[in-house]
Motif scaffolding. Structure first.
Motif, PDB file in Angstrom:
ATOM      1  N   THR A   7       0.834  -1.207   0.000  1.00  0.00           N
ATOM      2  CA  THR A   7       0.000   0.000   0.000  1.00  0.00           C
ATOM      3  C   THR A   7       0.867   1.255   0.000  1.00  0.00           C
ATOM      4  OG1 THR A   7      -1.807  -1.146   1.143  1.00  0.00           O
ATOM      5  CG2 THR A   7      -1.791   1.273   1.259  1.00  0.00           C
ATOM      6  N   ASP A   8       1.912   1.246   0.831  1.00  0.00           N
ATOM      7  CA  ASP A   8       2.796   2.410   0.931  1.00  0.00           C
ATOM      8  C   ASP A   8       3.619   2.637  -0.339  1.00  0.00           C
ATOM      9  OD1 ASP A   8       1.926   2.959   3.490  1.00  0.00           O
ATOM     10  OD2 ASP A   8       3.586   1.900   4.469  1.00  0.00           O
ATOM     11  N   LEU A   9       4.051   1.544  -0.969  1.00  0.00           N
ATOM     12  CA  LEU A   9       4.954   1.653  -2.114  1.00  0.00           C
ATOM     13  C   LEU A   9       4.241   1.722  -3.466  1.00  0.00           C
ATOM     14  CD1 LEU A   9       7.806  -0.824  -1.108  1.00  0.00           C
ATOM     15  CD2 LEU A   9       8.003   1.642  -1.370  1.00  0.00           C
ATOM     16  N   VAL A  10       3.036   1.153  -3.540  1.00  0.00           N
ATOM     17  CA  VAL A  10       2.354   1.059  -4.831  1.00  0.00           C
ATOM     18  C   VAL A  10       1.035   1.844  -4.851  1.00  0.00           C
ATOM     19  CG1 VAL A  10       1.404  -0.502  -6.587  1.00  0.00           C
ATOM     20  CG2 VAL A  10       3.393  -1.203  -5.232  1.00  0.00           C
ATOM     21  N   ILE A  11       0.148   1.553  -3.919  1.00  0.00           N
ATOM     22  CA  ILE A  11      -1.203   2.122  -3.969  1.00  0.00           C
ATOM     23  C   ILE A  11      -1.188   3.637  -3.759  1.00  0.00           C
ATOM     24  CG2 ILE A  11      -3.526   2.058  -3.017  1.00  0.00           C
ATOM     25  CD1 ILE A  11      -2.707  -0.514  -4.461  1.00  0.00           C
ATOM     26  N   ARG A  12      -0.584   4.090  -2.657  1.00  0.00           N
ATOM     27  CA  ARG A  12      -0.614   5.526  -2.356  1.00  0.00           C
ATOM     28  C   ARG A  12       0.105   6.368  -3.412  1.00  0.00           C
ATOM     29  NH1 ARG A  12      -0.145   3.783   3.330  1.00  0.00           N
ATOM     30  NH2 ARG A  12      -2.187   4.108   4.277  1.00  0.00           N
ATOM     31  N   PRO A  13       1.318   5.973  -3.841  1.00  0.00           N
ATOM     32  CA  PRO A  13       1.968   6.767  -4.894  1.00  0.00           C
ATOM     33  C   PRO A  13       1.179   6.780  -6.208  1.00  0.00           C
ATOM     34  CG  PRO A  13       3.570   5.380  -3.789  1.00  0.00           C
ATOM     35  CD  PRO A  13       2.222   4.937  -3.318  1.00  0.00           C
TER      36      PRO A  13
ATOM     37  N   LEU B 173      -2.121   6.672  -6.490  1.00  0.00           N
ATOM     38  CA  LEU B 173      -3.250   7.591  -6.303  1.00  0.00           C
ATOM     39  C   LEU B 173      -2.796   9.048  -6.295  1.00  0.00           C
ATOM     40  CD1 LEU B 173      -5.345   5.642  -3.641  1.00  0.00           C
ATOM     41  CD2 LEU B 173      -5.855   5.937  -6.079  1.00  0.00           C
ATOM     42  N   ALA B 174      -1.520   9.280  -6.002  1.00  0.00           N
ATOM     43  CA  ALA B 174      -0.984  10.645  -6.012  1.00  0.00           C
ATOM     44  C   ALA B 174      -0.667  11.131  -7.423  1.00  0.00           C
ATOM     45  CB  ALA B 174       0.267  10.722  -5.140  1.00  0.00           C
ATOM     46  N   ALA B 175      -0.629  10.214  -8.386  1.00  0.00           N
ATOM     47  CA  ALA B 175      -0.327  10.583  -9.774  1.00  0.00           C
ATOM     48  C   ALA B 175      -1.549  11.202 -10.433  1.00  0.00           C
ATOM     49  CB  ALA B 175       0.119   9.339 -10.553  1.00  0.00           C
ATOM     50  N   PRO B 176      -1.359  12.005 -11.480  1.00  0.00           N
ATOM     51  CA  PRO B 176      -2.498  12.596 -12.194  1.00  0.00           C
ATOM     52  C   PRO B 176      -3.450  11.515 -12.712  1.00  0.00           C
ATOM     53  CG  PRO B 176      -0.445  13.621 -12.883  1.00  0.00           C
ATOM     54  CD  PRO B 176      -0.068  12.435 -12.037  1.00  0.00           C
ATOM     55  N   ARG B 177      -4.730  11.834 -12.699  1.00  0.00           N
ATOM     56  CA  ARG B 177      -5.745  10.881 -13.154  1.00  0.00           C
ATOM     57  C   ARG B 177      -5.604  10.612 -14.647  1.00  0.00           C
ATOM     58  NH1 ARG B 177     -10.663  10.944  -9.967  1.00  0.00           N
ATOM     59  NH2 ARG B 177     -11.882  11.001 -11.888  1.00  0.00           N
ATOM     60  N   GLY B 178      -6.004   9.418 -15.057  1.00  0.00           N
ATOM     61  CA  GLY B 178      -5.977   9.086 -16.475  1.00  0.00           C
ATOM     62  C   GLY B 178      -4.832   8.162 -16.834  1.00  0.00           C
ATOM     63  N   ILE B 179      -4.334   8.277 -18.064  1.00  0.00           N
ATOM     64  CA  ILE B 179      -3.268   7.396 -18.532  1.00  0.00           C
ATOM     65  C   ILE B 179      -2.026   7.538 -17.665  1.00  0.00           C
ATOM     66  CG2 ILE B 179      -1.628   7.016 -20.430  1.00  0.00           C
ATOM     67  CD1 ILE B 179      -3.923   7.484 -22.380  1.00  0.00           C
ATOM     68  N   ALA B 180      -1.740   8.739 -17.194  1.00  0.00           N
ATOM     69  CA  ALA B 180      -0.565   8.945 -16.343  1.00  0.00           C
ATOM     70  C   ALA B 180      -0.637   8.078 -15.092  1.00  0.00           C
ATOM     71  CB  ALA B 180      -0.451  10.420 -15.947  1.00  0.00           C
ATOM     72  N   ARG B 181      -1.836   7.901 -14.561  1.00  0.00           N
ATOM     73  CA  ARG B 181      -1.999   7.070 -13.362  1.00  0.00           C
ATOM     74  C   ARG B 181      -1.835   5.592 -13.708  1.00  0.00           C
ATOM     75  NH1 ARG B 181      -6.703   8.517  -9.150  1.00  0.00           N
ATOM     76  NH2 ARG B 181      -5.353  10.367  -9.042  1.00  0.00           N
ATOM     77  N   VAL B 182      -2.277   5.180 -14.876  1.00  0.00           N
ATOM     78  CA  VAL B 182      -2.079   3.787 -15.317  1.00  0.00           C
ATOM     79  C   VAL B 182      -0.592   3.484 -15.405  1.00  0.00           C
ATOM     80  CG1 VAL B 182      -2.407   2.154 -17.209  1.00  0.00           C
ATOM     81  CG2 VAL B 182      -4.276   3.683 -16.555  1.00  0.00           C
ATOM     82  N   ARG B 183       0.159   4.407 -15.985  1.00  0.00           N
ATOM     83  CA  ARG B 183       1.601   4.203 -16.107  1.00  0.00           C
ATOM     84  C   ARG B 183       2.279   4.256 -14.738  1.00  0.00           C
ATOM     85  NH1 ARG B 183       3.259   3.727 -21.124  1.00  0.00           N
ATOM     86  NH2 ARG B 183       2.026   4.559 -22.863  1.00  0.00           N
ATOM     87  N   ALA B 184       1.802   5.135 -13.869  1.00  0.00           N
ATOM     88  CA  ALA B 184       2.361   5.213 -12.513  1.00  0.00           C
ATOM     89  C   ALA B 184       2.126   3.913 -11.760  1.00  0.00           C
ATOM     90  CB  ALA B 184       1.741   6.385 -11.748  1.00  0.00           C
ATOM     91  N   LEU B 185       0.958   3.319 -11.951  1.00  0.00           N
ATOM     92  CA  LEU B 185       0.655   2.036 -11.312  1.00  0.00           C
ATOM     93  C   LEU B 185       1.703   0.989 -11.708  1.00  0.00           C
ATOM     94  CD1 LEU B 185      -2.796   0.305 -11.048  1.00  0.00           C
ATOM     95  CD2 LEU B 185      -0.868  -0.924 -12.014  1.00  0.00           C
ATOM     96  N   THR B 186       2.000   0.929 -12.991  1.00  0.00           N
ATOM     97  CA  THR B 186       2.987  -0.038 -13.471  1.00  0.00           C
ATOM     98  C   THR B 186       4.371   0.280 -12.934  1.00  0.00           C
ATOM     99  OG1 THR B 186       1.674  -0.295 -15.498  1.00  0.00           O
ATOM    100  CG2 THR B 186       3.929  -1.140 -15.534  1.00  0.00           C
ATOM    101  N   ASP B 187       4.758   1.555 -12.978  1.00  0.00           N
ATOM    102  CA  ASP B 187       6.076   1.958 -12.479  1.00  0.00           C
ATOM    103  C   ASP B 187       6.226   1.627 -10.997  1.00  0.00           C
ATOM    104  OD1 ASP B 187       6.744   2.943 -14.965  1.00  0.00           O
ATOM    105  OD2 ASP B 187       6.248   5.021 -14.472  1.00  0.00           O
ATOM    106  N   ASN B 188       5.184   1.904 -10.225  1.00  0.00           N
ATOM    107  CA  ASN B 188       5.249   1.654  -8.782  1.00  0.00           C
ATOM    108  C   ASN B 188       5.277   0.162  -8.475  1.00  0.00           C
ATOM    109  OD1 ASN B 188       5.247   4.404  -8.047  1.00  0.00           O
ATOM    110  ND2 ASN B 188       3.036   4.506  -8.307  1.00  0.00           N
ATOM    111  N   TRP B 189       4.559  -0.631  -9.270  1.00  0.00           N
ATOM    112  CA  TRP B 189       4.613  -2.077  -9.074  1.00  0.00           C
ATOM    113  C   TRP B 189       6.025  -2.588  -9.375  1.00  0.00           C
ATOM    114  CZ3 TRP B 189       5.822  -6.437 -11.835  1.00  0.00           C
ATOM    115  CH2 TRP B 189       5.459  -7.653 -11.246  1.00  0.00           C
ATOM    116  N   LEU B 190       6.678  -2.004 -10.374  1.00  0.00           N
ATOM    117  CA  LEU B 190       8.050  -2.411 -10.704  1.00  0.00           C
ATOM    118  C   LEU B 190       9.014  -2.103  -9.566  1.00  0.00           C
ATOM    119  CD1 LEU B 190       8.354  -1.435 -14.469  1.00  0.00           C
ATOM    120  CD2 LEU B 190       8.593  -3.732 -13.492  1.00  0.00           C
ATOM    121  N   VAL B 191       8.809  -0.997  -8.879  1.00  0.00           N
ATOM    122  CA  VAL B 191       9.626  -0.683  -7.699  1.00  0.00           C
ATOM    123  C   VAL B 191       9.432  -1.770  -6.647  1.00  0.00           C
ATOM    124  CG1 VAL B 191       9.925   0.923  -5.779  1.00  0.00           C
ATOM    125  CG2 VAL B 191       9.635   1.799  -8.102  1.00  0.00           C
TER     126      VAL B 191
END
Length: 200
Positions: free
Chosen positions: A71-77, A79-97
């Protein structure tokens, strides 16, 4: 043997569970025992038994601590990203971390799912809840991209989440088992194709 170091602001049990999450990532939940955790932390078995009355209790609490860290490393970051495609990409980037940087052996949920998929019980039930919550989160992120006008209005968000999870788990397999250096490229290419297919 090393001794557990508890940082300021971190209680002993949280530190123990963080060590347990790391162990589960490397050796799996079935191999995670109070004895092994005692050896890893430098604590006594009796001291650890005061925290965890059974192997299953240790496994379940380790899984829950993994969820908190996820939750701390993936979910919250995300949700902090801009809504839309940017958030989809952030989800993937954060999961990779989470997959490549947070734990030496990779995602504990992927590892646990492989171990317990055919083993009824509390651990399987907990893993199912976690995986369903994760799928629903991906669907929510995709649905937000629809509402922002980035994705087309009739997007099947459940299918989108299924395909994105498939990419993430294929990456885990290619990196952890096959040691394929092309895995990041294949993941990025797959994500680009998935996003393009969903664009408005």
């Amino acid at each position: 043997m090393r001794f557990l170091v508890v940082s300021k602001g971190q209680d002993t049990k949280t530190a123990i569970l963080d060590e347990a999450v790391g162990l589960a990532s490397r050796v799996g939940f079935n191999a995670l025992t109070i004895g092994q955790l005692a050896e890893s932390t430098g604590m006594s078995k009796s001291g650890l038994f005061a925290h965890f009355k059974s192997k299953e209790a240790l496994q379940l609490e380790t899984l829950e601590r993994g969820r908190e860290r996820f939750t701390d490393l993936v979910i919250r970051p995300t949700l902090a990203a801009p809504r839309g495609i940017a958030r989809v990409r952030a989800l993937t980037d954060n999961w990779l971390v989470w997959e490549t940087g947070a734990l030496q052996g990779g995602c504990v949920f992927v590892a646990g799912s492989i171990e317990f998929d055919d083993q009824p019980g509390a651990m399987r039930d907990a893993l199912v809840r976690n995986q369903r919550d994760w799928a629903e989160f991906i669907e929510t992120v995709a649905r937000t991209a629809v509402s922002e006008g980035d994705f087309h209005s009739d997007l099947d968000v459940e299918q989108f989440a299924f395909r994105l999870q498939g990419l993430l788990y294929a990456f885990h397999h290619m990196v952890r088992l096959l040691r394929d250096p092309k895995a990041p490229h294949h993941l990025r290419a797959g994500l680009d194709q998935l996003v393009e297919s969903a664009r408005a």
